[in-house]
Every structure is written in structure tokens, then in C-alpha cells.
Design an enzyme around this catalytic site. Structure first.
Site, mmCIF file in Angstrom:
data_model
loop_
_atom_site.group_PDB
_atom_site.id
_atom_site.type_symbol
_atom_site.label_atom_id
_atom_site.label_comp_id
_atom_site.label_asym_id
_atom_site.label_seq_id
_atom_site.Cartn_x
_atom_site.Cartn_y
_atom_site.Cartn_z
ATOM 1 N N GLU A 1 -5.991 7.016 -0.987
ATOM 2 C CA GLU A 1 -5.707 5.716 0.090
ATOM 3 C C GLU A 1 -6.283 4.681 -0.440
ATOM 4 O O GLU A 1 -5.831 3.512 -0.487
ATOM 5 C CB GLU A 1 -6.488 6.039 1.299
ATOM 6 N N HIS B 1 1.594 4.472 -2.804
ATOM 7 C CA HIS B 1 1.752 5.909 -2.963
ATOM 8 C C HIS B 1 2.795 6.479 -3.737
ATOM 9 O O HIS B 1 2.739 7.515 -4.454
ATOM 10 C CB HIS B 1 1.815 6.427 -1.561
ATOM 11 N N HIS C 1 0.826 -1.081 -0.104
ATOM 12 C CA HIS C 1 -0.071 -0.126 -0.068
ATOM 13 C C HIS C 1 0.953 1.269 -0.048
ATOM 14 O O HIS C 1 0.724 2.171 -1.019
ATOM 15 C CB HIS C 1 -0.884 -0.075 1.161
ATOM 16 N N GLU C 2 1.895 1.409 0.820
ATOM 17 C CA GLU C 2 2.780 2.369 0.947
ATOM 18 C C GLU C 2 3.642 2.524 -0.506
ATOM 19 O O GLU C 2 3.869 3.782 -0.636
ATOM 20 C CB GLU C 2 3.689 2.246 1.980
#
Length: 414
Positions: free
Chosen positions: A356, A280, A276-277
């Protein structure tokens, strides 16, 4: 407890999360009212002028004339910081040693807290002083277009602090340990390589001495990216690998924290969180936010330049004869731009929520939707995050969507 949450958390955890959210909400209401009252009193009784004159008197006492605007501005800012620290201290203490302690998150001792607050204050002043001096110099040196130079200076300082803070300032508050060799480190390195993330270093920050809340993030420019995991994000077995002999000796006579022992995510779940990070990064969310912030800063400085010589701007705050740069800038940023800032903050909150969801999708496309779902549930439970909110309240207040919304979006990968 809503039926949608069955299987995600039990009734006991839901109740604890609800009570924690209520305590934080009540505390936020009281502290918010106090802050509003303080701001109102500062306006009514021309608090800025009082602190400005106090700074001037201090300079006179030190043998300096009253035309040293930079020195007076630094002292003015310092006195405001002292005032803010003193008035905010009861709320900080209550939040840490009552609310966080009551719900099992606080790990700070009183000496640790005091030392932490002292370090924060002095480091803040050390960083702030040269920035204020630079701003005032540029305003007087830059002529009619000083806002352009001020914007370039702000952009440079932002990038500089983004580079310096993690390596030199953050370690003054918490210990950063290179992640030991093992399956987790190998898995993270493999994941980073699979998306061409230029991983330079991998750290674990020992945040458990401060709080049991968990987090993960990355930072750095170009090919010097670092990934940082909080030790509270790791399961007990991985946390134990980080302990020194000194730590083990200290813990021999201490009671076992059963809650902390059960917290943390397994390796697959941590890799999903990092997926997930990394989403970004891969989707340029950090760069987009940086560019948007620079546009906002430019507009703020341009408005300040337009209003910087307006006499009513200063006389309304008690400055009939002087027009200090710092006071004018503070008035514009804190008061004149307040309605605009509220709208922009709402827009940025919704953009953050969109980012997100996109980062969750990126992790899902990497085949990590199932462990990410599991990790989100664990983190929600470990941090006692309340999962049920009115959609409009959430849209205004939450930069990260609540658990149920994120779980629903991940269902397409099942």
C-alpha cells in the site's frame, strides 16, 4: 482528537467514526465468541460425523448406496453451509440492519437483503459442487503424488474464477454500467495510457443500492484489463449521469439523502486513487500475491497428502471406519494448519501494508500526491474509518495502514 488530525476531519466526524468503530468492535467480539463456541461444540460432539451421517442417510433415502463418496461429500458440504447460514443469519441481520443502518451506511431493504442471501447461497453451492467433485476424483486418481495434480487443479480453478466471477457472477448482485463519456472517462483513459495499462473496459458498479461504502478495483488478464469504480466513489454530479429515467422517477418522492449527496471524490482525486491502484499493477503486487498464494496452497496440499491416511486424524472427529477425503482436507486446513495460518496471515498483512505504501509512492511519483492525500481523507470520513490505532494492533489487523501513517508517508511529495 489528536492534533495531527486537525484540518483533516472535524470533531463531529471523529466522534462518529469512534462510535462506529466501537460498535463494530463490540459486535466482532460477540460474533467471534459465538463462532468459537460453535466450533468447540462441533469438536466436542463430533459435528462433522453428525453431518456426514446425515448426508449418508439422505443418499439412502434417495436410493443411492453408501459408496458414493462424491455425492455424500457434496451433501455434507451443503448441510454444513445451511447450518452456517442459519447460525450466522442473526449476526448478518444485526450487522446490516442495526450497526450499518445506525451509522447511515445500509441502503438494503428487507426484500433486497433476502433475495441477496438466497442468491449467494445457491450460487455458492453451484460453484462449490464441481470443485469438490474434482478434488475427490483427483485424490483417488492421482496416486501417491495426487497433491501435485490437486495443486494444478486449484491453480486452474483460481484463475478460472478470477476470470469468470467479475463478468458473469458479480453482475448477478450489482449493476455494472459502462462509464459515460466525459472528462472523468477521458482522464482515466489518459492516465492508463501514461503507464501503459492495457485498459479494455471501464465500468461503474451501482453499489449505492446496497451500501454507501465506496471502493475501486481492476481485474482481468493480459490485454483485457477492466477498471471498476463504485458509484459511491463519485461526486453527486457524476452519479447523476448514471441515472436512468426510471431511477429519476423513483427518486422524485423520496427524501434526499444529504449524507450521500455530500459523499464522493472529485475527478482529480479519483484519478489519484486510480494512480494508486495502477501502482499495484505496475509494481506486480497482484502477481506477487498470486505466486505466494500458490506456494501456500502447494504446501497445504503436500501436508494433507502426508496426513491423509493417518487414522488418528479421522478417529479424533468420530470417523473410526471411514476416511472421507473432504473431511480430512477440512481438518488439515482448519485445525492442524491453524497456528501456521496465523503466522502467515500476519506476514501477509505486513506485506500488504508495504504494498500500500509503495502504491501510494507510485501515485506520488505521477504527481498526484496532493489529490491522493485529499482523497484518502475524504474516503476516511465518508466511510467513518477510525484513524487512530495502537501500532501493534494495527500491524496485526490492518492490511491497509491507517490514515495518519499514509498521510505522513506522502508528506515528502509536498
Amino acid at each position: 482528537m489528536p492534533a495531527d488530525l486537525e484540518g483533516m476531519l472535524d470533531e463531529e466526524t471523529f466522534t462518529k467514526a469512534r462510535l462506529y468503530a466501537l460498535d463494530k468492535s463490540s459486535f466482532g467480539a460477540v460474533s467471534g465468541l459465538f463462532s468459537q463456541a460453535t466450533s468447540t461444540l462441533m469438536l466436542v460432539y463430533q459435528g462433522y460425523k453428525i453431518f456426514w451421517d446425515l448426508a449418508g442417510d439422505s443418499l439412502d433415502g434417495l436410493g443411492y448406496s453408501s459408496d458414493h463418496e462424491i455425492l455424500q461429500s457434496i451433501l455434507f458440504s451443503t448441510y454444513l453451509s445451511i447450518f452456517g447460514t442459519i447460525t450466522g443469519l442473526p449476526f448478518s441481520v444485526y450487522s446490516t440492519f442495526v450497526i450499518e443502518q445506525k451509522h447511515g451506511f445500509n441502503k438494503q431493504t428487507v426484500p433486497f437483503y433476502i433475495k441477496d442471501q438466497i442468491k449467494k447461497f445457491f450460487i455458492g453451492q453451484i460453484i462449490q459442487a464441481p470443485i469438490l467433485a474434482g478434488i475427490i476424483k483427483i485424490v483417488y486418481w492421482g496416486g501417491d503424488h495426487f497433491y501435485l495434480y490437486l495443486w494444478l487443479f486449484a491453480m486452474f480453478m483460481l484463475l478460472f474464477l478470477m476470470t469468470v466471477y467479475p463478468d458473469y457472477i458479480a453482475p448477478l448482485f450489482d449493476s455494472y454500467i459502462p462509464m459515460p463519456e466525459g472528462d472523468l472517462r477521458a482522464g482515466i483513459e489518459s492516465l492508463a495510457a501514461s503507464v501503459e495499462f492495457p485498459l479494455y473496459k471501464l465500468f461503474v458498479v451501482v453499489g449505492s443500492k446496497r451500501s454507501t461504502h465506496s471502493n475501486a478495483y481492476f481485474y482481468g488478464f493480459y490485454k483485457f484489463k477492466r477498471i471498476v469504480l463504485f458509484d459511491t466513489l463519485l461526486e453527486l454530479a457524476e452519479r447523476n449521469k448514471l441515472k436512468t429515467k426510471e431511477d429519476e422517477e423513483k427518486e422524485k418522492d423520496e427524501e434526499v439523502d444529504e449524507k450521500a449527496a455530500k459523499m464522493g471524490c472529485n475527478n482529480n482525486e479519483i484519478l489519484a486513487i486510480l494512480g494508486h491502484e495502477l501502482g499495484h499493477w505496475k509494481l506486480n503486487h497482484v502477481l506477487k500475491n498470486l505466486l505466494i498464494s500458490q506456494v501456500q496452497i502447494f504446501l497445504m496440499f503436500a501436508l494433507f497428502a502426508f496426513l491423509s491416511k493417518a487414522k488418528p486424524l479421522y478417529s479424533a472427529f468420530g470417523f473410526e471406519d471411514a476416511q472421507p477425503v473432504l473431511v480430512g482436507l477440512m481438518v488439515v486446513l482448519q485445525f492442524i494448519l491453524a497456528p501456521y495460518s496465523a503466522v502467515v496471515n500476519f506476514a501477509m498483512t505486513n506485506l500488504s501494508r508495504k504494498f500500500e505504501f509503495q502504491a501510494d509512492e507510485f501515485a506520488g511519483d505521477l504527481g498526484r500526491a496532493v489529490p491522493l492525500r485529499s482523497a484518502l481523507i475524504k474516503l476516511n470520513n465518508d466511510n467513518l474509518s477510525y484513524p487512530v490505532y495502537d501500532w501493534l494492533y494495527s500491524a496485526w489487523n490492518h492490511s491497509h495502514p491507517p490514515l495518519l501513517e499514509r498521510i505522513e508517508a506522502l508528506k515528502k511529495y509536498q
